[in-house]
Design a protein around this motif. Structure first.
Motif, PDB file in Angstrom:
ATOM      1  N   GLY A 349      57.208  35.230  23.606  1.00 53.91           N
ATOM      2  CA  GLY A 349      57.414  35.965  22.363  1.00 53.91           C
ATOM      3  C   GLY A 349      56.121  36.514  21.782  1.00 53.91           C
ATOM      4  N   LYS A 350      55.224  36.994  22.668  1.00 55.40           N
ATOM      5  CA  LYS A 350      53.913  37.467  22.233  1.00 55.40           C
ATOM      6  C   LYS A 350      53.659  38.913  22.656  1.00 55.40           C
ATOM      7  N   LEU A 351      52.744  39.536  21.933  1.00 58.60           N
ATOM      8  CA  LEU A 351      52.219  40.863  22.273  1.00 58.60           C
ATOM      9  C   LEU A 351      50.720  40.726  22.485  1.00 58.60           C
ATOM     10  N   ALA A 352      50.190  41.466  23.441  1.00 56.37           N
ATOM     11  CA  ALA A 352      48.751  41.441  23.708  1.00 56.37           C
ATOM     12  C   ALA A 352      48.101  42.691  23.133  1.00 56.37           C
ATOM     13  N   SER A 353      46.988  42.500  22.408  1.00 55.58           N
ATOM     14  CA  SER A 353      46.257  43.629  21.832  1.00 55.58           C
ATOM     15  C   SER A 353      44.951  43.892  22.563  1.00 55.58           C
ATOM     16  N   ASN A 354      44.726  43.136  23.641  1.00 54.47           N
ATOM     17  CA  ASN A 354      43.524  43.335  24.450  1.00 54.47           C
ATOM     18  C   ASN A 354      43.851  42.966  25.883  1.00 54.47           C
ATOM     19  N   LEU A 355      43.368  43.782  26.814  1.00 55.65           N
ATOM     20  CA  LEU A 355      43.605  43.525  28.232  1.00 55.65           C
ATOM     21  C   LEU A 355      42.268  43.403  28.952  1.00 55.65           C
ATOM     22  N   SER A 356      42.104  42.330  29.715  1.00 60.28           N
ATOM     23  CA  SER A 356      40.883  42.126  30.496  1.00 60.28           C
ATOM     24  C   SER A 356      41.225  42.093  31.976  1.00 60.28           C
ATOM     25  N   LEU A 357      40.345  42.664  32.782  1.00 60.35           N
ATOM     26  CA  LEU A 357      40.551  42.711  34.230  1.00 60.35           C
ATOM     27  C   LEU A 357      39.279  42.285  34.942  1.00 60.35           C
ATOM     28  N   TYR A 358      39.445  41.466  35.963  1.00 59.33           N
ATOM     29  CA  TYR A 358      38.316  41.044  36.797  1.00 59.33           C
ATOM     30  C   TYR A 358      38.667  41.275  38.259  1.00 59.33           C
ATOM     31  N   ALA A 359      37.791  41.933  38.981  1.00 61.26           N
ATOM     32  CA  ALA A 359      37.958  42.134  40.418  1.00 61.26           C
ATOM     33  C   ALA A 359      36.676  41.658  41.092  1.00 61.26           C
ATOM     34  N   GLY A 360      36.758  40.492  41.710  1.00 63.54           N
ATOM     35  CA  GLY A 360      35.573  39.880  42.319  1.00 63.54           C
ATOM     36  C   GLY A 360      35.273  40.464  43.683  1.00 63.54           C
ATOM     37  N   ALA A 361      34.061  40.945  43.852  1.00 60.60           N
ATOM     38  CA  ALA A 361      33.654  41.549  45.121  1.00 60.60           C
ATOM     39  C   ALA A 361      33.555  40.488  46.211  1.00 60.60           C
ATOM     40  N   ALA A 362      33.904  40.859  47.426  1.00 60.76           N
ATOM     41  CA  ALA A 362      33.770  39.959  48.566  1.00 60.76           C
ATOM     42  C   ALA A 362      32.286  39.764  48.880  1.00 60.76           C
ATOM     43  N   SER A 363      31.978  38.669  49.559  1.00 57.85           N
ATOM     44  CA  SER A 363      30.576  38.367  49.873  1.00 57.85           C
ATOM     45  C   SER A 363      29.952  39.432  50.757  1.00 57.85           C
ATOM     46  N   THR A 364      30.793  40.174  51.495  1.00 62.17           N
ATOM     47  CA  THR A 364      30.290  41.212  52.399  1.00 62.17           C
ATOM     48  C   THR A 364      30.142  42.571  51.710  1.00 62.17           C
ATOM     49  N   SER A 365      30.597  42.663  50.457  1.00 63.25           N
ATOM     50  CA  SER A 365      30.595  43.953  49.765  1.00 63.25           C
ATOM     51  C   SER A 365      29.205  44.313  49.258  1.00 63.25           C
ATOM     52  N   GLU A 366      28.893  45.594  49.295  1.00 64.95           N
ATOM     53  CA  GLU A 366      27.611  46.074  48.771  1.00 64.95           C
ATOM     54  C   GLU A 366      27.700  46.401  47.283  1.00 64.95           C
ATOM     55  N   TYR A 367      28.916  46.335  46.737  1.00 67.01           N
ATOM     56  CA  TYR A 367      29.121  46.656  45.328  1.00 67.01           C
ATOM     57  C   TYR A 367      29.297  45.385  44.501  1.00 67.01           C
ATOM     58  N   SER A 368      29.061  45.511  43.203  1.00 64.37           N
ATOM     59  CA  SER A 368      29.190  44.377  42.293  1.00 64.37           C
ATOM     60  C   SER A 368      30.646  44.174  41.886  1.00 64.37           C
ATOM     61  N   SER A 369      30.931  42.988  41.353  1.00 69.18           N
ATOM     62  CA  SER A 369      32.268  42.694  40.842  1.00 69.18           C
ATOM     63  C   SER A 369      32.548  43.523  39.596  1.00 69.18           C
ATOM     64  N   ILE A 370      33.817  43.714  39.314  1.00 62.95           N
ATOM     65  CA  ILE A 370      34.247  44.496  38.146  1.00 62.95           C
ATOM     66  C   ILE A 370      34.731  43.539  37.066  1.00 62.95           C
ATOM     67  N   LYS A 371      34.227  43.718  35.871  1.00 62.41           N
ATOM     68  CA  LYS A 371      34.687  42.930  34.728  1.00 62.41           C
ATOM     69  C   LYS A 371      34.770  43.854  33.534  1.00 62.41           C
ATOM     70  N   VAL A 372      35.993  44.106  33.059  1.00 63.40           N
ATOM     71  CA  VAL A 372      36.177  45.094  31.997  1.00 63.40           C
ATOM     72  C   VAL A 372      37.266  44.623  31.041  1.00 63.40           C
ATOM     73  N   SER A 373      37.115  44.985  29.768  1.00 63.74           N
ATOM     74  CA  SER A 373      38.084  44.607  28.748  1.00 63.74           C
ATOM     75  C   SER A 373      38.304  45.789  27.815  1.00 63.74           C
ATOM     76  N   ARG A 374      39.531  45.940  27.319  1.00 65.75           N
ATOM     77  CA  ARG A 374      39.845  47.084  26.471  1.00 65.75           C
ATOM     78  C   ARG A 374      40.858  46.674  25.396  1.00 65.75           C
ATOM     79  N   ASN A 375      40.570  47.048  24.128  1.00 68.41           N
ATOM     80  CA  ASN A 375      41.556  46.854  23.059  1.00 68.41           C
ATOM     81  C   ASN A 375      42.672  47.875  23.234  1.00 68.41           C
ATOM     82  N   ILE A 376      43.912  47.435  23.049  1.00 70.66           N
ATOM     83  CA  ILE A 376      45.062  48.300  23.285  1.00 70.66           C
ATOM     84  C   ILE A 376      46.066  48.133  22.144  1.00 70.66           C
ATOM     85  N   GLU A 377      47.039  49.024  22.117  1.00 71.53           N
ATOM     86  CA  GLU A 377      48.130  48.860  21.158  1.00 71.53           C
ATOM     87  C   GLU A 377      48.984  47.685  21.617  1.00 71.53           C
ATOM     88  N   ALA A 378      49.285  46.786  20.689  1.00 71.73           N
ATOM     89  CA  ALA A 378      49.986  45.551  21.027  1.00 71.73           C
ATOM     90  C   ALA A 378      51.237  45.822  21.858  1.00 71.73           C
TER      91      ALA A 378
END
Length: 488
Positions: A349-378
């Motif tokens: 029975g809840k609404l979320a007003s913020n969404l966070s996403l994490y995408a962890g890079a593999a050990s073999t990846s040359e790119y960094s992990s993604i960590k992002v958060s955004r305020n949204i309409e509930a």
């Protein structure tokens, strides 16, 4: 009760003196697996190892003998074992990683030590987890506990631990005994024997005048006693609480808290109990006062009053079975996890007003992990959360393999007080209502039958995790047919 004061702040005669037991099934998962094989849980070398998705292996639990022989903790990796699982031969690479002389040079293990490890390795059982079985045993243990007090006086602390308030049971079971602590001890013994005789499990019991003292008695004393029972009364606080050698062995004090206390010149539980409470509050806040009270054995919590956490977020994460290189596969998992988040929000029975996403890079990846958060309409709408999650991912993803994904809905509010949008058209409003009705109908069908009773075609796609993860309990196999068989 005689007046008892250990310092200027507390008169223990004014504190509630209940008869509290804290029971813990010794090496629960491992013991249950031993019982299933007619093995003695105390003398058998066995560990429960999850190797879901063909991972390298995570030890979830191990028997007392396994821990003693191999010097292992409950949670460790298969690569940390002193022997190789497949061959049961001595693990030389692991030895060289951890054993060096004072100059940092490798040391050779003795032939006697290698023979000792390999001998025990051949006798060791390595079994997959069966989470449904452990849940079933928990129910049976709780059923036995209700023979000693009412269900309202039992608080399950974890799957293998429970608090019991047996104050009203003392004179019912042992009216001829006048000493309340002897009554507690006899009931604890009866409880241990009944669980052992009916289920084959050994139970450690802490006893105390309040829940805190019972928990500390179990953690610091009972598990080291031959009878697996121990008692801490208010009178025992100086001798049994203040003498606990490590601060981190005290309930609620971790390494970070210990460092903060050390900066205040507090290096022992006794010093914490006799510290200035105002100083603790100024530096650690309310939690500092709680530690002060606990160090003095003060705990006025009631087993009947169940703790209901105030949920501030719903989150979920998973380690993928392999490196995901294809963006469509990564996004498929993100969508699945966003849908799971939406379902949990609707159920709560809840609404979320913020969404966070994490995408962890593999050990073999040359790119960094993604960590992002955004305020949204509930919201708790599946499609809205999926679209938002994918949008956040695409804006940050530069390429490379992903091995871990996490998603979280934050800043929760009650769904009954959703704010109307001034910019939403009548048509959009009607469309949203139809989506909400459809989503609730799907939720009800899944709740009644099974989550997998309704699935999208994408769940059959390569990389999908929905079907597999919904057959797990607590992230692990429900039974052996969901994971590999014993490798013993």
């Amino acid at each position: 009760m005689e007046r008892l004061k250990l310092n200027q702040y507390f008169d223990y005669s004014l504190e509630p003196r209940r008869a509290i037991l804290f029971q813990d099934v010794k090496s629960n998962y491992a013991s249950i697996e031993c019982v299933q094989r007619n093995l003695n849980p105390l003398t058998t070398s066995l560990c429960v190892m999850s190797r879901a998705d063909h991972s390298k292996g995570l030890t979830l639990a191990s028997s007392p003998t396994f821990k003693k022989v191999f010097g292992m903790k409950n949670v460790s990796r298969a690569s940390d074992l002193p022997f190789l699982i497949e061959t049961r031969k001595f693990n030389y690479p692991q030895w060289y990683r951890t054993h060096t002389d004072i100059h940092g040079q490798r040391t050779e293990p003795t032939l006697q030590y290698v023979a000792f490890i390999e001998s025990w390795a051949k006798r060791t059982w390595i079994v997959p987890p069966q989470m449904q079985l452990y849940v079933d045993y928990k129910i049976e243990v709780t059923d036995i506990l209700t023979n000693y007090t009412s269900i309202d006086e039992i608080h399950s602390y974890s799957i293998d631990e429970s608090f019991l308030d047996i104050t009203e049971s003392l004179n019912f079971f042992y009216p001829e005994i006048k000493n309340r602590y002897e009554q507690m001890n006899r009931i604890a013994l009866d409880l241990q024997r009944e669980i052992r005789d009916k289920l084959g499990l050994y139970v450690t019991v802490g006893m105390g005048d309040n829940p805190l003292l019972a928990k500390l008695a179990m953690d610091n004393y009972a598990k080291h006693n031959d009878n697996m029972r121990a008692l801490i009364r208010y009178e025992d606080v100086p001798n049994k609480l203040w003498t606990i050698p490590k601060m981190t062995d005290f309930w609620g004090i971790g390494k970070r808290t210990e460092k903060r206390l050390n900066k205040l010149g507090i290096t022992s539980i006794k010093e914490l109990a006799n510290a200035d409470p105002l100083l603790l509050k100024q530096n650690l806040g309310t939690i500092g006062l709680q530690h002060f009270f606990h160090a003095n054995g003060i705990d006025e919590s009631n087993v009947r009053e169940k703790y209901i956490p105030k949920t501030t977020s719903f989150s979920n994460s998973q380690i993928l079975p392999r490196d995901y290189h294809k963006q469509r596969e990564i996004e498929l998992v993100i969508k699945e996890m966003a849908e799971n988040l939406a379902i949990r929000l609707r159920k709560g029975g809840k609404l979320a007003s913020n969404l966070s996403l994490y995408a962890g890079a593999a050990s073999t990846s040359e790119y960094s992990s993604i960590k992002v958060s955004r305020n949204i309409e509930a919201t708790q709408n599946t499609k809205e959360l999926q679209d938002l999650a994918i949008s956040l991912f695409r804006k940050k993803y530069l390429g490379g393999a992903i091995r871990q994904i996490g998603i979280s809905g934050n800043q929760l509010s009650d769904s009954s007080v959703k704010q109307l949008s001034l910019f939403e058209s009548v048509q959009e409003n009607q469309t949203n209502k139809k989506q909400e009705s459809l989503q609730k109908a799907i939720d009800e069908i899944r709740e009644t039958f099974d989550f997998l009773s309704i699935q999208k075609a994408s769940s059959l796609s390569e990389g999908s995790r929905v079907i597999y993860r919904n057959k797990l309990i607590g992230g692990h196999a429900a039974s052996q047919d969901k994971e590999e068989k014993d490798v013993s």
